[in-house]
Design an enzyme around this catalytic site. Structure first.
Site, PDB file in Angstrom:
ATOM      1  N   TYR A 194      82.181  11.085  -2.191  1.00  8.38           N
ATOM      2  CA  TYR A 194      82.529  11.126  -3.614  1.00  8.38           C
ATOM      3  C   TYR A 194      81.901  12.342  -4.285  1.00  8.38           C
ATOM      4  O   TYR A 194      82.560  13.074  -5.033  1.00  8.38           O
ATOM      5  CB  TYR A 194      82.064   9.845  -4.298  1.00  8.38           C
ATOM      6  CG  TYR A 194      82.284   9.827  -5.794  1.00  8.38           C
ATOM      7  CD1 TYR A 194      83.578   9.753  -6.318  1.00  8.38           C
ATOM      8  CD2 TYR A 194      81.206   9.891  -6.671  1.00  8.38           C
ATOM      9  CE1 TYR A 194      83.786   9.748  -7.696  1.00  8.38           C
ATOM     10  CE2 TYR A 194      81.410   9.873  -8.047  1.00  8.38           C
ATOM     11  CZ  TYR A 194      82.702   9.813  -8.549  1.00  8.38           C
ATOM     12  OH  TYR A 194      82.903   9.807  -9.917  1.00  8.38           O
ATOM     13  N   LYS A 198      83.726  15.708  -6.182  1.00  7.33           N
ATOM     14  CA  LYS A 198      83.459  16.121  -7.553  1.00  7.33           C
ATOM     15  C   LYS A 198      82.904  17.547  -7.610  1.00  7.33           C
ATOM     16  O   LYS A 198      83.167  18.291  -8.561  1.00  7.33           O
ATOM     17  CB  LYS A 198      82.499  15.140  -8.223  1.00  7.33           C
ATOM     18  CG  LYS A 198      83.126  13.766  -8.470  1.00  7.33           C
ATOM     19  CD  LYS A 198      84.357  13.897  -9.343  1.00  7.33           C
ATOM     20  CE  LYS A 198      85.015  12.573  -9.662  1.00  7.33           C
ATOM     21  NZ  LYS A 198      86.196  12.699 -10.547  1.00  7.33           N
ATOM     22  N   THR A 231      84.127   1.582 -16.469  1.00  8.02           N
ATOM     23  CA  THR A 231      85.467   1.362 -15.932  1.00  8.02           C
ATOM     24  C   THR A 231      85.362   0.636 -14.594  1.00  8.02           C
ATOM     25  O   THR A 231      84.262   0.382 -14.092  1.00  8.02           O
ATOM     26  CB  THR A 231      86.223   2.691 -15.710  1.00  8.02           C
ATOM     27  OG1 THR A 231      85.651   3.372 -14.570  1.00  8.02           O
ATOM     28  CG2 THR A 231      86.154   3.581 -16.935  1.00  8.02           C
TER      29      THR A 231
END
Length: 321
Positions: A194, A198, A231
């Site tokens: 991840y 990014k 989220t």
């Protein structure tokens, strides 16, 4: 696996934005002469067999845009107020089909917000065999942006340039780009994969801006860091982290509305007109990881990304090398 994705379109008074926020030149009302747009949401409808794991500020921004009198169209995000076009960022074929469908509409494109993503997912691959973080979070946006650059250029004008806003994360600060194993196949860590995706987004944005500036293009590219937002992206993190989020999320995490504001700022702020290559956090420019400013690393990633997605690398041609 058919992965989830969302691409958003907003049209008003003949102008159109794809994956964009209010393009009205600032915080002006719907009487503005430029087009509003829209951001991405946290839970998009997955493709058949996929999982609804795309994370981003949800429909709050779209509701605000609807209040501005904006027509909003989305990909992979059905809603009775919205028209949507399908695009699966886990599939090169789907991305190309989406761009072809979009271009048949013969509409201008003023803002592109690259926002969809997955986080900390188990090791698995996209339709094209890419590690899912790298494939969806980075390569999908890389290809989509490049395929839409001609439309963005045609839509921009001096004093009213088109914009590309790419959403990264503070996680990029701990990321490492392994050019010998971009697919994390040798040793898989969900967190490392991840973070790498990014980091790749920041490197991509800076090189894109360098290319656009060298071409004299009326398009700019910036990075938006939304911060820690509440989220569904956290569904795959350690259970203890999920517990802290549940108990203290109201205090530690930003709301989706708050998380959307830096993307909004990057998309519409008059102060950023004609300015690119910025890393924005809390509506302010800040320094990204020092390695992201290395032009050679930017070029190497760009060249490898072109090979993986099957597009031409125009770096040498653009810089006259």
């Amino acid at each position: 696996m058919a992965g989830p994705a969302e691409i958003l379109i907003a049209r008003d008074k003949g102008f159109l934005s794809l994956g964009a926020i209010d393009r009205s030149g600032g915080w002006r009302s719907k009487e503005s002469t430029l087009s509003p747009g829209a951001t991405s949401r946290s839970r998009s409808e997955p493709a058949a067999g996929g999982r609804p794991e795309v994370g981003a500020p949800p429909l709050d921004s779209e509701r605000a845009l609807w209040g501005l009198g904006t027509e909003v169209c989305c990909a992979a995000m059905p809603c009775r107020l919205l028209e949507f076009l399908y695009c699966n960022l886990a599939s090169i074929k789907s991305i190309r089909q989406f761009v072809q469908t979009f271009k048949t509409k013969k509409l201008p494109l003023h803002v592109l917000v690259n926002n969809a993503g997955v986080m900390m997912v188990p090791q698995r691959t996209t339709d094209d065999g890419f590690e899912e973080h790298f494939g969806i979070n980075y390569l999908g946006h890389f290809l989509l942006t490049n395929l839409l650059l001609d439309t963005l250029r045609e839509s921009g004008a001096p004093g009213r340039g088109a914009r590309v806003v790419t959403v990264s994360s503070a996680t990029h600060y701990v990321g490492e780009l392994n050019l010998d194993d971009l697919q994390s196949s040798a040793s898989y860590s969900a967190h490392a994969a991840y973070a790498q995706s990014k980091l790749a987004l920041v490197l991509f944005t800076y090189h894109l801006q360098a290319l656009l500036a060298a071409q004299g293009s009326p398009v700019t590219a910036n990075v938006a860091d939304p911060g820690v937002v509440d989220t569904d992206l956290y569904r795959h993190v350690f259970w203890g982290t999920r517990l802290v989020k549940k108990l203290l999320g109201w205090w530690v995490f930003k709301t989706p509305d708050e998380g959307a504001w830096t993307s909004v700022y990057a998309a519409v702020a008059p102060a950023l007109e004609g300015l690119g290559g910025r890393y924005l956090y809390n509506e302010r420019e800040t320094r990204s990881l020092e390695a992201t400013y290395d032009p050679e690393l930017q070029r190497q990633l760009w060249a490898r990304s072109c090979q993986l997605t099957g597009i031409a690398d125009v770096t040498r041609e653009t810089f006259g090398e």
